[in-house]
Write a protein that holds these residues in place. Structure first.
Motif, mmCIF file in Angstrom:
data_model
loop_
_atom_site.group_PDB
_atom_site.id
_atom_site.type_symbol
_atom_site.label_atom_id
_atom_site.label_comp_id
_atom_site.label_asym_id
_atom_site.label_seq_id
_atom_site.Cartn_x
_atom_site.Cartn_y
_atom_site.Cartn_z
ATOM 1 N N UNK A 83 0.856 -1.194 0.000
ATOM 2 C CA UNK A 83 0.000 0.000 0.000
ATOM 3 C C UNK A 83 0.892 1.244 0.000
ATOM 4 N N UNK A 84 0.666 2.150 -0.950
ATOM 5 C CA UNK A 84 1.412 3.408 -0.972
ATOM 6 C C UNK A 84 0.444 4.561 -1.167
ATOM 7 N N UNK A 85 0.898 5.754 -0.810
ATOM 8 C CA UNK A 85 0.011 6.906 -0.924
ATOM 9 C C UNK A 85 0.786 8.160 -1.264
ATOM 10 N N UNK A 86 0.054 9.163 -1.748
ATOM 11 C CA UNK A 86 0.599 10.513 -1.852
ATOM 12 C C UNK A 86 -0.215 11.400 -0.927
ATOM 13 N N UNK A 87 0.294 12.594 -0.677
ATOM 14 C CA UNK A 87 -0.356 13.519 0.253
ATOM 15 C C UNK A 87 -0.956 14.709 -0.478
ATOM 16 N N UNK A 88 -2.043 15.225 0.091
ATOM 17 C CA UNK A 88 -2.717 16.399 -0.478
ATOM 18 C C UNK A 88 -1.730 17.569 -0.502
ATOM 19 N N UNK A 154 5.619 5.145 -6.037
ATOM 20 C CA UNK A 154 5.810 4.005 -6.940
ATOM 21 C C UNK A 154 7.094 3.237 -6.640
ATOM 22 N N UNK A 155 8.093 3.970 -6.138
ATOM 23 C CA UNK A 155 9.384 3.345 -5.845
ATOM 24 C C UNK A 155 9.289 2.349 -4.690
ATOM 25 N N UNK A 156 8.215 2.405 -3.912
ATOM 26 C CA UNK A 156 8.012 1.401 -2.861
ATOM 27 C C UNK A 156 7.380 0.127 -3.431
ATOM 28 N N UNK A 159 1.057 -2.339 -4.762
ATOM 29 C CA UNK A 159 -0.017 -2.932 -5.572
ATOM 30 C C UNK A 159 -1.181 -1.952 -5.623
ATOM 31 N N UNK A 160 -1.325 -1.208 -4.519
ATOM 32 C CA UNK A 160 -2.410 -0.234 -4.381
ATOM 33 C C UNK A 160 -1.798 1.128 -4.121
ATOM 34 N N UNK A 161 -2.251 2.120 -4.899
ATOM 35 C CA UNK A 161 -1.762 3.482 -4.711
ATOM 36 C C UNK A 161 -2.934 4.398 -4.385
ATOM 37 N N UNK A 162 -2.782 5.145 -3.290
ATOM 38 C CA UNK A 162 -3.797 6.109 -2.873
ATOM 39 C C UNK A 162 -3.312 7.499 -3.265
ATOM 40 N N UNK A 163 -4.054 8.174 -4.125
ATOM 41 C CA UNK A 163 -3.650 9.503 -4.590
ATOM 42 C C UNK A 163 -4.573 10.556 -3.995
ATOM 43 N N UNK A 164 -3.998 11.430 -3.173
ATOM 44 C CA UNK A 164 -4.806 12.466 -2.510
ATOM 45 C C UNK A 164 -4.730 13.775 -3.297
ATOM 46 N N UNK A 165 -5.767 14.051 -4.054
ATOM 47 C CA UNK A 165 -5.897 15.296 -4.832
ATOM 48 C C UNK A 165 -4.665 15.579 -5.679
ATOM 49 N N UNK A 166 -4.377 14.622 -6.527
ATOM 50 C CA UNK A 166 -3.159 14.719 -7.329
ATOM 51 C C UNK A 166 -3.295 15.783 -8.425
ATOM 52 N N UNK A 192 -5.893 1.719 -8.036
ATOM 53 C CA UNK A 192 -5.815 3.074 -7.463
ATOM 54 C C UNK A 192 -7.104 3.519 -6.795
ATOM 55 N N UNK A 193 -6.952 4.222 -5.667
ATOM 56 C CA UNK A 193 -8.048 4.982 -5.083
ATOM 57 C C UNK A 193 -7.611 6.436 -5.114
ATOM 58 N N UNK A 194 -8.421 7.297 -5.696
ATOM 59 C CA UNK A 194 -8.046 8.700 -5.841
ATOM 60 C C UNK A 194 -9.074 9.597 -5.165
ATOM 61 N N UNK A 195 -8.593 10.516 -4.344
ATOM 62 C CA UNK A 195 -9.447 11.595 -3.851
ATOM 63 C C UNK A 195 -9.371 12.679 -4.910
ATOM 64 N N UNK A 196 -10.527 13.032 -5.450
ATOM 65 C CA UNK A 196 -10.511 13.917 -6.621
ATOM 66 C C UNK A 196 -11.745 14.811 -6.600
#
Ligand code: ATP
Length: 240
Positions: A83-88, A154-156, A159-166, A192-196
């Protein structure tokens, strides 16, 4: 046959003292799917990401990922599980170069510095920042910072990427590039799960969307179905 759910959010409640940020929320995400989370400020979207990524242990409910109950796993364990994520609000190390920032992600996967660097280069190229690899992260535009966040995540090797307001704060000119990058990630096999907030982006990217308000799921469906929900019309499509 339908592919199995990669992520299952099962009846999650997240309360902070008297504030119920997320209430009895359930949804699942199939492998290869892009799910959008929508809703106004305070709807509970970021809290949902925190619960999936392991920042918070939910007050109630379970998170299952890839067949494993990860509800009480710490964030580093969830990272190793995929599980990986980005931050708002993007949080790069400002003084480190773009490549070094991505190495921080790569070191979650590699022990050897040289391997992490090789991988970091690859992901920096993949997100289109090849020509910025050696500049300090503080010199990047908003859109470039979002790309950097994606490369670091992605470098981690998730399988699942959470994108917060990319796409948040990204200018119109840079938007299609970011959208195409997300599409590319999915084609490469990511879920992917995206907050958008941008309905156009949701229409283009998402297979399914969940509209939340005050911690509760109000509607779920295809982007076209969600766009007919009265509150969505008012918030995203209305004139004012
Ligand atoms: P935004 O678009 O503004 O980021 P959001 O949908 O992501 O909104 P959350 O950030 O998840 O919403 O917040 C949901 C509610 O939970 C808000 O009322 C918020 O104030 C509250 N909340 C979130 N985190 C905490 C915390 N650590 N302690 C107390 N209350 C919190």
């Amino acid at each position: 046959s339908t592919p199995p759910a990669l992520l299952e959010v099962d009846d999650i409640t997240m309360a902070f003292g008297g504030i119920v940020a997320v209430e009895s929320l359930s949804f699942s995400v199939r492998e290869g799917e892009i799910l959008a989370l929508m809703g106004p400020n305070g709807a509970g979207k970021t809290t949902t990401f925190h619960v999936i990524a392991g920042v918070h242990t939910p007050t109630k409910g379970k998170i299952r990922f890839n067949g494993q109950d990860i509800t009480t796993l710490r964030p580093d364990g969830r990272c190793r599980a995929g599980v990986a994520r980005t931050f708002q609000i993007t949080q790069p190390f400002h003084e480190l170069t773009v490549e070094e920032n991505v190495m921080v992600g790569a070191l979650a996967f590699h022990r050897r510095m040289a391997d992490a660097r090789t991988d970091a280069r690859r992901f920096v190229e993949m997100v289109g920042l090849g020509d910025r690899a050696q500049v300090p992260a503080k010199g990047l535009s908003t859109g470039q910072r979002k790309r950097l966040e994606m490369a670091r995540a992605m470098a981690t090797r998730p399988k699942l990427l959470l994108l917060d307001e990319v796409t948040g704060g990204v200018d119109q000119k840079s938007l299609p590039g970011i959208v195409n990058l997300v599409k590319q990630l999915r084609e490469d096999g990511l879920t992917l799960v995206v907050i958008e907030h941008n309905m156009g982006v949701i229409n283009e990217l998402a297979d399914r969307a969940i509209f939340m308000n005050r911690g509760v799921r109000m509607a779920e469906g295809t982007p076209e179905e969600i766009a007919k929900h009265p509150e969505v019309v008012e918030l995203y499509l209305g004139e004012g």
